[in-house]
Design an enzyme around this catalytic site. Structure first.
Site, PDB file in Angstrom:
ATOM      1  N   HIS A 218       0.805  -1.226   0.000  1.00  0.00           N
ATOM      2  CA  HIS A 218       0.000   0.000   0.000  1.00  0.00           C
ATOM      3  C   HIS A 218       0.843   1.283   0.000  1.00  0.00           C
ATOM      4  O   HIS A 218       0.291   2.379   0.141  1.00  0.00           O
ATOM      5  CB  HIS A 218      -0.941   0.006   1.212  1.00  0.00           C
ATOM      6  CG  HIS A 218      -1.902  -1.147   1.221  1.00  0.00           C
ATOM      7  ND1 HIS A 218      -2.705  -1.461   0.149  1.00  0.00           N
ATOM      8  CD2 HIS A 218      -2.191  -2.074   2.178  1.00  0.00           C
ATOM      9  CE1 HIS A 218      -3.443  -2.532   0.448  1.00  0.00           C
ATOM     10  NE2 HIS A 218      -3.143  -2.926   1.667  1.00  0.00           N
ATOM     11  N   ASP A 361      -4.739  -4.953  -2.747  1.00  0.00           N
ATOM     12  CA  ASP A 361      -4.781  -6.278  -2.123  1.00  0.00           C
ATOM     13  C   ASP A 361      -5.254  -7.348  -3.102  1.00  0.00           C
ATOM     14  O   ASP A 361      -4.672  -8.424  -3.187  1.00  0.00           O
ATOM     15  CB  ASP A 361      -5.740  -6.265  -0.921  1.00  0.00           C
ATOM     16  CG  ASP A 361      -5.156  -5.537   0.275  1.00  0.00           C
ATOM     17  OD1 ASP A 361      -3.925  -5.594   0.457  1.00  0.00           O
ATOM     18  OD2 ASP A 361      -5.930  -4.934   1.026  1.00  0.00           O
TER      19      ASP A 361
HETATM   20 FE   LIG Z   1      -4.098  -4.608   2.465  1.00  0.00          FE
END
Ligand SMILES: [Fe+2]
Ligand code: FES
Length: 432
Positions: A218, A361
């Site tokens: 991220h 993700d």
């Molecule tokens: Fe994540």
């Protein structure tokens, strides 16, 4: 069960930090998961706020079984298989709504809010049948249904331990998010569904303990959205933990607001700051610092959330290589409307199909699943060895506690529970 499966399901390398990749790919393993995990465990089915008055209903999944969850006339909640006992057609095709009863689309059998058969088309013909007994032809109810502080859980197993025992020491942690305010919680309106080409466990284990990926996966998204990356979380003296109980897992630090800050909304931050003292009065000083901190949670098997962002979600299994993700946003019922709105929108910008972090993700999980298609690749083990030797006793934290959130301890606990349940024939055998 074949000998190969016995050996596979024992996950014998796990304590040394190794996991067999077949758990993500093998169809026999998946079928056994449906039987011994999804048809036995307590599964999250609704928030009470989704069923505000008699007749309110939602349809959802328990494993691959579709269920109809209904507020009955007496105010209690029921859950039934959403499948007609005549020819099996789905009785309720809507996902959410309010109804006085349900009528099957195929031959017109109708059912009350209590699941009972209330009427049949061509009733004279059925009435002539000596074997036709309405009382035996209602919708099949779940074996047990119970709530914990607004969350509704159900199980198909009459022998499952009571919900409170199933949650065990983990209830102490759930209260951080479910009971930090006297008004309790609700789901903000609406929900989002998406489909991921991954095994459900990759998502569940990520929320159970994978703080490690945050600063890498991220990093770019955080930079783009917030103008800064994700802080390093792995300092030796970091005040952070992996905790787990009965396979339920929470990884966290004690910064109070790290997850909430990613929403980028000053109203959310002001709400958390203004309520710090009240959180501490209800939860004690330590748990008050978990309310919006950098953290993630999985309630075994497939119910996850992120404190701070307040995204709540289920990872519904749709075959070994496919998962349906259903998400909601939890807010404190007594929070001002503009704060609730800020939370809802912030969650959509971070953790929804169009959210910055969700997309990061999903790509990883799909590739991690697909790579196991290779017959040579799938025979290799995966490394889950981080944080061996980090177990501690903590004076305030119950359950199994490990120091440091850059850790695989919770992931190992998740798979240990998975292994216990897949091998056990009874709940006593599966006792952790
Ligand atoms: Fe994540
Ligand atoms: S299948 Fe439902 S009425 Fe026939």
């Amino acid at each position: 069960m074949s000998g190969m499966n016995d050996e596979l399901l024992a996950l014998s390398g796990l304590d040394d930090g190794w996991l067999d990749r077949r758990v993500f790919w093998d169809r026999d393993v998946y079928e056994l998961e449906l039987e011994r995990i999804f048809a036995r465990c307590w599964l999250f089915v609704a928030h009470e706020s989704q069923l505000p008055k008699p007749g309110a209903f939602i349809t959802t999944w328990m494993g691959e079984d579709n269920v109809l969850v209904v507020r009955r006339r007496d105010g209690s909640i029921g859950a039934y298989l959403n499948s007609c006992p005549h020819r099996g057609n789905r009785v309720c095709t809507a996902e959410v709504g309010t109804a006085r009863g349900f009528v099957c689309n195929y031959h017109g059998w109708s059912f009350g809010l209590d699941g009972g058969l209330t009427g049949v088309h061509e009733s004279a013909a059925f009435g002539r049948e000596p074997g036709f007994d309405r009382s035996r032809l209602g919708l099949t109810p779940v074996a047990q249904l119970d709530t914990y502080k607004g969350l509704v859980f159900a199980t198909f197993d009459p022998g499952a331990p009571p919900l409170r025992d199933y949650l065990g020491d983990f209830a102490f942690y759930l209260d951080v998010i479910l009971d930090n305010d006297e008004g309790g919680t609700e789901f903000a309106g609406g929900s989002i569904k998406s489909v991921l080409g991954c095994n459900w466990k990759i998502a569940a284990e990520n929320f159970a303990g994978d703080a490690l990926h945050a600063g890498w996966t991220h990093a770019s998204g955080a930079e783009a959205m917030l103008g800064r990356g994700v802080p390093d979380l792995g300092a030796e003296d970091a005040e952070s933990y992996h905790v787990n109980a009965n396979g339920h897992c929470w990884e966290f630090n004690l910064d109070g607001v790290g997850n909430a800050a990613t929403l980028g909304d000053p109203r959310v931050m002001a709400y958390l700051r203004d309520h710090e003292k009240r959180f501490a009065e209800r939860l004690g000083a330590l748990r008050a610092r978990m309310v919006g901190s950098i953290s993630s949670v999985n309630v075994f098997p497939n119910f996850s959330f992120l404190p701070g962002q307040n995204t709540f979600r289920t990872w519904q299994p749709k075959g070994p290589h496919r998962t349906e993700l259903h998400t909601w946003v939890l807010v404190n019922r007594n929070a001002p409307q503009d704060v609730k709105d800020a939370w809802r929108k912030g969650a959509m910008m971070t953790f929804s199909p169009s959210g910055v972090f969700e997309m990061d993700d999903g790509e990883n999980w799909e590739l991690a699943t697909r790579s196991n298609a290779g017959v040579v690749t799938r025979k290799q083990r995966l490394y889950y060895g981080l944080g061996s030797g980090t177990a501690i006793e903590h004076p305030e934290l119950p359950g199994n506690v490990h120091r440091g959130q850059i850790n695989d301890a919770n992931q190992r606990a998740f798979y240990r529970r998975w292994s216990q349940l897949l091998r056990a024939r009874t709940w006593d055998e599966a006792a952790s």
